[in-house]
Write a protein that holds these residues in place. Structure first.
Motif, mmCIF file in Angstrom:
data_model
loop_
_atom_site.group_PDB
_atom_site.id
_atom_site.type_symbol
_atom_site.label_atom_id
_atom_site.label_comp_id
_atom_site.label_asym_id
_atom_site.label_seq_id
_atom_site.Cartn_x
_atom_site.Cartn_y
_atom_site.Cartn_z
ATOM 1 N N HIS A 269 39.315 68.375 73.955
ATOM 2 C CA HIS A 269 40.079 68.930 75.058
ATOM 3 C C HIS A 269 41.368 69.546 74.513
ATOM 4 N N PRO A 270 41.877 70.592 75.163
ATOM 5 C CA PRO A 270 43.121 71.215 74.686
ATOM 6 C C PRO A 270 44.244 70.195 74.607
ATOM 7 N N SER A 271 44.827 70.065 73.460
ATOM 8 C CA SER A 271 45.915 69.105 73.276
ATOM 9 C C SER A 271 46.663 69.464 72.006
ATOM 10 N N ASP A 272 47.684 68.678 71.725
ATOM 11 C CA ASP A 272 48.467 68.898 70.512
ATOM 12 C C ASP A 272 47.998 67.999 69.371
ATOM 13 N N THR A 273 46.834 67.369 69.537
ATOM 14 C CA THR A 273 46.331 66.467 68.506
ATOM 15 C C THR A 273 46.106 67.218 67.199
ATOM 16 N N LYS A 274 46.646 66.686 66.130
ATOM 17 C CA LYS A 274 46.513 67.308 64.812
ATOM 18 C C LYS A 274 46.095 66.241 63.821
ATOM 19 N N MET A 275 44.971 66.456 63.157
ATOM 20 C CA MET A 275 44.480 65.503 62.173
ATOM 21 C C MET A 275 44.987 65.883 60.791
ATOM 22 N N GLU A 276 45.548 64.915 60.093
ATOM 23 C CA GLU A 276 45.987 65.142 58.727
ATOM 24 C C GLU A 276 44.791 65.024 57.785
ATOM 25 N N ARG A 277 44.847 65.763 56.692
ATOM 26 C CA ARG A 277 43.742 65.766 55.729
ATOM 27 C C ARG A 277 43.444 64.361 55.211
ATOM 28 N N ILE A 278 44.485 63.578 54.941
ATOM 29 C CA ILE A 278 44.284 62.240 54.401
ATOM 30 C C ILE A 278 43.595 61.340 55.420
ATOM 31 N N GLU A 279 43.907 61.518 56.717
ATOM 32 C CA GLU A 279 43.245 60.730 57.763
ATOM 33 C C GLU A 279 41.746 61.012 57.779
ATOM 34 N N VAL A 280 41.408 62.291 57.736
ATOM 35 C CA VAL A 280 40.001 62.682 57.794
ATOM 36 C C VAL A 280 39.278 62.245 56.519
ATOM 37 N N LEU A 281 39.967 62.330 55.400
ATOM 38 C CA LEU A 281 39.376 61.893 54.135
ATOM 39 C C LEU A 281 38.995 60.420 54.204
ATOM 40 N N MET A 282 39.865 59.596 54.778
ATOM 41 C CA MET A 282 39.581 58.166 54.883
ATOM 42 C C MET A 282 38.359 57.913 55.767
ATOM 43 N N ILE A 283 38.196 58.720 56.815
ATOM 44 C CA ILE A 283 37.017 58.575 57.678
ATOM 45 C C ILE A 283 35.753 58.894 56.887
ATOM 46 N N PHE A 284 35.788 59.987 56.143
ATOM 47 C CA PHE A 284 34.622 60.369 55.348
ATOM 48 C C PHE A 284 34.268 59.286 54.324
ATOM 49 N N ILE A 285 35.278 58.711 53.691
ATOM 50 C CA ILE A 285 35.030 57.697 52.669
ATOM 51 C C ILE A 285 34.281 56.505 53.257
ATOM 52 N N SER A 286 34.650 56.107 54.466
ATOM 53 C CA SER A 286 34.019 54.931 55.078
ATOM 54 C C SER A 286 32.733 55.265 55.824
ATOM 55 N N PHE A 287 32.477 56.553 56.061
ATOM 56 C CA PHE A 287 31.364 56.912 56.939
ATOM 57 C C PHE A 287 30.002 56.624 56.314
ATOM 58 N N ILE A 288 29.876 56.782 55.008
ATOM 59 C CA ILE A 288 28.591 56.488 54.363
ATOM 60 C C ILE A 288 28.235 55.019 54.550
ATOM 61 N N LYS A 289 29.199 54.137 54.302
ATOM 62 C CA LYS A 289 28.958 52.704 54.480
ATOM 63 C C LYS A 289 28.654 52.389 55.942
ATOM 64 N N TYR A 290 29.358 53.053 56.828
ATOM 65 C CA TYR A 290 29.118 52.870 58.260
ATOM 66 C C TYR A 290 27.668 53.221 58.607
ATOM 67 N N CYS A 291 27.195 54.356 58.126
ATOM 68 C CA CYS A 291 25.818 54.776 58.397
ATOM 69 C C CYS A 291 24.815 53.797 57.797
ATOM 70 N N GLN A 292 25.074 53.365 56.569
ATOM 71 C CA GLN A 292 24.162 52.418 55.924
ATOM 72 C C GLN A 292 24.045 51.131 56.734
ATOM 73 N N THR A 293 25.178 50.653 57.239
ATOM 74 C CA THR A 293 25.176 49.416 58.020
ATOM 75 C C THR A 293 24.420 49.585 59.326
ATOM 76 N N GLN A 294 24.727 50.649 60.063
ATOM 77 C CA GLN A 294 24.097 50.837 61.373
ATOM 78 C C GLN A 294 22.595 51.064 61.246
ATOM 79 N N TYR A 295 22.189 51.840 60.253
ATOM 80 C CA TYR A 295 20.755 52.085 60.087
ATOM 81 C C TYR A 295 20.034 50.866 59.524
#
Length: 309
Positions: free
Chosen positions: A274-300
């Motif tokens: 939705h239109p907003s002033d939300t701004k994601m920092e590169r380091i925040e998104v990087l941390m999500i990507f780092i944990s996402f593989i483990k997250y997928c492995q666990t859920q599957y």
């Protein structure tokens, strides 16, 4: 349109350093030298030179200054931003900091056997460090490596793969908000698959709970409510499942870890959609990507269990 090049984060520098130590190709040095070729020992100059070659190969920094060759264990050039190296001032600071962190963590140690000498700048990769090189995290700038990890997860769906691939492309185009939206979509798709798989499992093993969950879901539309419903019935049955395979997976989804990540990607995606002033920092998104593989492995892991039992 030319991709914007930014200063590298400390996490990116650390992983670049570890990847350089583990690298076996001949294309990041003018003479094809690698740390493996020299028994995982060398000098700081060797490491920084090869790091620069790998960073350019991966598109992390621009190649405005020609790379130079050097004898292994040579003193090399001092790092001066955009003069003797393509690394920025911030990158060089991070390189020095991360090198000493690897020393403190026992991944590398001062000195090397042979003509190197017992002290820095000569160093070697420790036995513990070699294990760390084998298990190094895959970062999102390595699109092929990241996707390979995802594709190796049993039963992962094509839609989840598609959303993650789109997220990687967005990340590497410096579109951080779009990357998070794509990860949020993949997370919601995983949730839908979890719910379907759990319903099938309940229908075969817990018929009363199956009827109750099915009735509840019939009136739910929001992803957050679906997640809460899934969580409710997961906790309702988990202590009644005696299978050791299931029990062995339970520590991976403690009460905090179970919810925080799924909610973060969902909430962030909803905010960004939705239109907003939300701004994601590169380091925040990087941390999500780092944990996402483990997250997928666990859920599957749980999805596979539900389907096969």
């Amino acid at each position: 349109m030319e991709t914007e090049i930014r200063d590298l984060s400390s996490i990116e520098i650390r992983n670049l350093m570890l990847d350089t130590l583990a690298y076996e190709g001949e294309d990041i040095d003018s003479e094809g030298k690698t740390f493996k070729l020299y028994g995982y020992q060398g000098t700081q100059s060797d490491l920084y030179r090869l790091m620069e070659g790998l960073a350019i190969k991966r598109g992390l920094i621009k190649s405005d200054i020609p790379l130079y060759g050097a004898a292994w264990d040579g003193s090399g050039l001092m790092l001066h931003p955009h003069s003797t190296t393509n690394f920025s001032y911030s990158d060089i600071q991070n390189i020095y900091e991360q090198f000493h962190l690897l020393l403190n963590q026992g991944i590398i140690a001062p000195g090397a056997i042979g003509n190197y000498g017992p002290n820095l700048p000569s160093f070697h990769v420790t036995e513990y460090g070699l294990k760390c090189l084998d298990e190094n995290e895959i970062l999102p700038y390595d699109v092929d490596g990241y996707l390979e990890k995802i594709k190796n997860i049993p039963s992962i769906s094509e839609w989840v793969e598609f959303y993650i691939k789109e997220a990687l492309q967005c990340y590497n185009a410096n579109c951080m908000e779009a990357a998070v939206i794509m990860l949020g979509l993949s997370s919601e798709k995983i949730l839908d698959e979890q719910i379907d798989a759990l319903l099938g499992y309940l229908s075969r093993n817990f018929t009363d709970e199956f009827s109750q969950m099915q009735t509840e879901l019939s009136s739910i539309r929001l992803a957050s409510a679906k997640f809460n419903c899934y969580k409710k019935y997961f906790y309702m049955i988990k202590n009644n499942v005696s299978d050791h395979l299931f029990k062995d997976m339970l520590p991976l989804v403690d009460r905090v870890a179970f919810q925080v990540y799924a909610n973060f990607t969902r909430i962030t995606r909803n905010e960004l959609a939705h239109p907003s002033d939300t701004k994601m920092e590169r380091i925040e998104v990087l941390m999500i990507f780092i944990s996402f593989i483990k997250y997928c492995q666990t859920q599957y892991g749980f999805i596979d269990y539900y389907i096969n039992h």
